[in-house]
Design a protein around this motif. Structure first.
Motif, PDB file in Angstrom:
ATOM      1  N   GLY A  82     -25.803  64.620 -52.548  1.00 19.77           N
ATOM      2  CA  GLY A  82     -26.427  64.291 -51.282  1.00 19.77           C
ATOM      3  C   GLY A  82     -27.715  65.025 -50.987  1.00 19.77           C
ATOM      4  N   LEU A  83     -28.320  65.660 -51.991  1.00 20.53           N
ATOM      5  CA  LEU A  83     -29.596  66.336 -51.756  1.00 20.53           C
ATOM      6  C   LEU A  83     -30.700  65.314 -51.539  1.00 20.53           C
ATOM      7  N   MET A  84     -30.586  64.185 -52.243  1.00 27.98           N
ATOM      8  CA  MET A  84     -31.540  63.099 -52.046  1.00 27.98           C
ATOM      9  C   MET A  84     -30.763  61.901 -51.532  1.00 27.98           C
ATOM     10  N   PHE A 136     -17.676  59.149 -52.535  1.00 27.52           N
ATOM     11  CA  PHE A 136     -17.045  60.352 -53.058  1.00 27.52           C
ATOM     12  C   PHE A 136     -15.582  60.310 -52.647  1.00 27.52           C
ATOM     13  N   HIS A 137     -14.687  60.242 -53.608  1.00 30.20           N
ATOM     14  CA  HIS A 137     -13.263  60.072 -53.335  1.00 30.20           C
ATOM     15  C   HIS A 137     -13.031  58.926 -52.354  1.00 30.20           C
ATOM     16  N   GLU A 193     -22.026  58.053 -41.048  1.00 33.85           N
ATOM     17  CA  GLU A 193     -22.464  59.044 -40.070  1.00 33.85           C
ATOM     18  C   GLU A 193     -21.507  60.230 -39.963  1.00 33.85           C
ATOM     19  N   ASP A 194     -20.192  59.953 -40.050  1.00 33.84           N
ATOM     20  CA  ASP A 194     -19.242  61.055 -39.872  1.00 33.84           C
ATOM     21  C   ASP A 194     -18.836  61.715 -41.195  1.00 33.84           C
ATOM     22  N   PHE A 195     -19.558  61.381 -42.296  1.00 34.29           N
ATOM     23  CA  PHE A 195     -19.244  62.046 -43.564  1.00 34.29           C
ATOM     24  C   PHE A 195     -19.859  63.441 -43.564  1.00 34.29           C
ATOM     25  N   ASP A 196     -19.087  64.421 -44.024  1.00 37.30           N
ATOM     26  CA  ASP A 196     -19.530  65.812 -43.999  1.00 37.30           C
ATOM     27  C   ASP A 196     -20.279  66.154 -45.295  1.00 37.30           C
ATOM     28  N   LEU A 197     -21.618  66.100 -45.247  1.00 30.19           N
ATOM     29  CA  LEU A 197     -22.418  66.364 -46.443  1.00 30.19           C
ATOM     30  C   LEU A 197     -22.293  67.816 -46.917  1.00 30.19           C
ATOM     31  N   LEU A 257     -19.440  67.989 -49.078  1.00 34.86           N
ATOM     32  CA  LEU A 257     -19.764  67.386 -50.383  1.00 34.86           C
ATOM     33  C   LEU A 257     -20.477  68.397 -51.273  1.00 34.86           C
ATOM     34  N   ARG A 258     -21.424  69.133 -50.678  1.00 34.28           N
ATOM     35  CA  ARG A 258     -22.196  70.101 -51.480  1.00 34.28           C
ATOM     36  C   ARG A 258     -21.339  71.287 -51.905  1.00 34.28           C
ATOM     37  N   ASN A 259     -20.284  71.564 -51.126  1.00 33.57           N
ATOM     38  CA  ASN A 259     -19.346  72.598 -51.566  1.00 33.57           C
ATOM     39  C   ASN A 259     -18.548  72.139 -52.770  1.00 33.57           C
TER      40      ASN A 259
END
Lengths: 292, 290
Positions: free
Chosen positions: A55-57, A66-67, A74-78, A81-83
């Protein structure tokens, strides 16, 4: 559980004279626990592709799941994801900044909101995993050799305990032993922890030796996607787009052209050796039969 | 005297604390002797931190010896007045092409060096054309370097060095960031400059395959020259190279394994052509005359 890319497009500077389509209708399914190699000439879209995976770009169009969850919802926790998807950039040692190796590795887990103690434990584990001698933990990372600095940088990402580890040319500029050390480390993480590994590389030999699946990028599109054997069968097409096959694959194909019964699918030294021994001793025994 | 000659060359990186007291001394070059004849193609191997780049930077007078001497075309690099002539004699190509390109048009980038030393305009254009031709990039002369591939950018960087008409070019890991094609292009260019223009080439690399066509290979470890010889002599010593954190080309490893399995193949096979020849001989297949 997996990462799915559905018709992902990325266009840099759209609507200007510098517009470049870096990704073109990329469809990919990355299953949990796979060890994947991404190859492609410079500018083929490899680095752009992997920066989409955490999700960096953001894709210009298309969807990434993702899964099973749409990461552009909107409510996806980016952050989450990066963790879970750790990215090791090219020359990651340029990003070291703390005064001690230990603090540098703690930075990621602390940023994830872990307590100082928990972050410390993670850092210990990660540094041990990358084989860093304990007496160096409280020294400056800037006094280390290139290969060691890179290991500290990788430890910094491992300390965040990602499920997916993406490495962008982790061996560029390292000596042969350093290359083997980094790749063996990554292979061990894959084997022992079952983490998904995505390796971007310019070394066909390394890719052939380590990965289960190769994705070939060309001009922003996926050109081939298969096992090393399947992909390197297309070595002539790969050459046309600036790539190559491992040295031994060329050797086997040349020998085959001379009428030898060798396995042209051999992509590693071990496979080539086995096939050549069989072919040569086979020919010998036939010849002996004939003389008898 | 050779074009590059080092005698008992020592370089120490000295670190001082805020008060100027010496904190630590690291010996990067430890009494190195070297003699390179004009027109040779020399490869330098060695693990990260073995002193290769420190040596290379002396040849370009970016660093000066702590002890001992280094002469480039007879000029002592320690003497202040020799710095500029040394840099015009020995050019340098670095790892990352993006750090070496400054202009927004290829031909202007190549012309930057000669312009800087006051070459007359007409001659600058002549040199630009000639050097772009010698690296096979003439058709891109009016392009923007941004749109080129890694290998093409690196060749533009090489053209910029060639335009200074150096007698010697030091390539410090010029292919580390390139894809397979880019690597091939750059190594081919280095060989062409060596053969057609007689430029002395010093190639520092971590890719063993790139070294097989060199006249001489030098192996460095802990600031010392520890091995020296033809590629065949060097790559016949697999065990010793591994101790120095190095490797041998894939083909050499395969040939070695086959020999250990009892096949009649000599040590130090370097190229695919050689190994194909040996295998065809063993299989008693006549290679068709080409």
């Amino acid at each position: 559980m997996s990462i799915i890319l559905d018709k992902v497009n990325h266009i840099y500077s759209p609507g200007t004279a510098y517009e470049i389509q870096a990704l073109k209708d990329v469809n990919l399914k990355i299953e949990d626990g796979q060890f994947i190699g991404i190859i492609g000439h410079t500018g083929s879209g490899k680095s752009t592709l992997i920066q989409h995976l955490n999700g960096l770009m953001k894709a210009t169009s298309g969807a990434i799941y993702f899964h099973g969850k749409d990461i552009y919802d909107e409510d996806f926790d980016l952050r989450e994801l990066r963790n879970r998807v750790g990215l090791v950039f090219q020359y990651p040692e340029h990003q070291l900044f703390e005064t001690t190796i230990f603090d540098d590795v703690c930075f990621g887990p602390k940023n994830q909101g872990l307590s100082k103690e928990e972050a410390g434990l993670r850092a210990f584990e990660a540094l041990r995993n990358v084989g860093m001698p304990e007496e160096l933990y409280y020294q400056s990372p800037f006094d280390l050799s290139g290969g060691q600095k890179r290991r500290v940088a990788i430890a910094g990402v491992l300390a965040m305990k990602p499920e997916v580890l993406i490495l962008d040319e982790p061996t560029a500029g390292l000596d042969p032993a350093g290359r083997d050390e980094i790749l063996d480390l990554v292979a061990r993480m894959h084997r022992e922890r079952g983490i998904t590994v995505i390796l971007v590389s310019h070394s066909m030999e390394d890719v052939a030796k380590y990965v289960q699946r190769i994705v070939v990028m060309n001009r922003g599109s996926v050109m081939y996607d298969g096992t090393p054997k399947e992909v390197f069968r297309h070595y002539k097409e790969l050459e046309a787009v600036g790539l190559a096959a491992p040295q031994v694959t060329y050797l086997m194909n040349e020998l085959k052209a001379y009428g030898l019964k060798v396995d042209t699918d051999a992509t590693t030294i071990a496979e080539a050796r086995a096939s050549l021994l069989e072919a040569l001793t086979g020919i010998d025994s036939q010849k002996n039969d004939f003389h008898r | 005297m050779g074009i590059i000659k080092a005698k008992q060359l020592v370089h120490e990186y000295i670190r001082r604390d805020e008060e100027g007291n010496v904190e630590s001394i690291q010996t990067a070059l430890d009494h190195v002797d070297l003699d390179v004849e004009p027109g040779q193609f020399i490869a330098i191997l060695g693990h990260n931190g073995s002193g290769k780049s420190t040596l290379a930077k002396h040849i370009n007078a970016l660093l000066t010896p702590t002890e001992g001497s280094l002469w480039v075309n007879g000029m002592d690099v320690s003497e202040e007045q020799n710095v500029l002539p040394v840099r015009q004699t020995a050019g340098m190509v670095f790892q990352n092409p993006d750090n070496q390109i400054i202009a927004s048009v290829v031909e202007e980038d190549v012309g930057f060096g000669p312009e800087n030393i006051g070459v007359p305009t007409e001659e600058i254009w002549q040199r630009v054309e000639e050097s772009l031709k010698s690296v096979g990039m003439l058709e891109y002369r009016t392009h923007s370097p941004n749109k080129l591939s890694g290998g093409q950018k690196q060749r533009v960087a090489i053209a910029g060095v060639v335009a200074m008409q150096p007698k010697c070019i030091v390539f410090d890991e010029p292919t580390a960031m390139l894809d397979p094609n880019g690597r091939k292009e750059v190594i081919r260019t280095a060989h062409e400059l060596n053969q057609k223009k007689g430029v002395t080439v010093i190639l520092i690399t971590h890719y063993m395959e790139e070294v097989v066509d060199a006249d001489r290979v030098i192996v460095m470890d802990q600031g010392k020259v520890v091995m020296q010889g033809t590629p065949r002599e060097i790559f016949s010593q697999v065990g010793k190279l591994k101790e120095y954190r190095l490797d041998v080309p894939q083909i050499t490893i395969l040939a070695d394994l086959l020999r250990q399995s009892g096949l009649d193949i000599p040590v130090g096979v370097l190229t695919r052509e050689e190994l194909v020849g040996h295998i065809l001989r063993l299989a008693q297949v006549e290679p068709p005359a080409k």
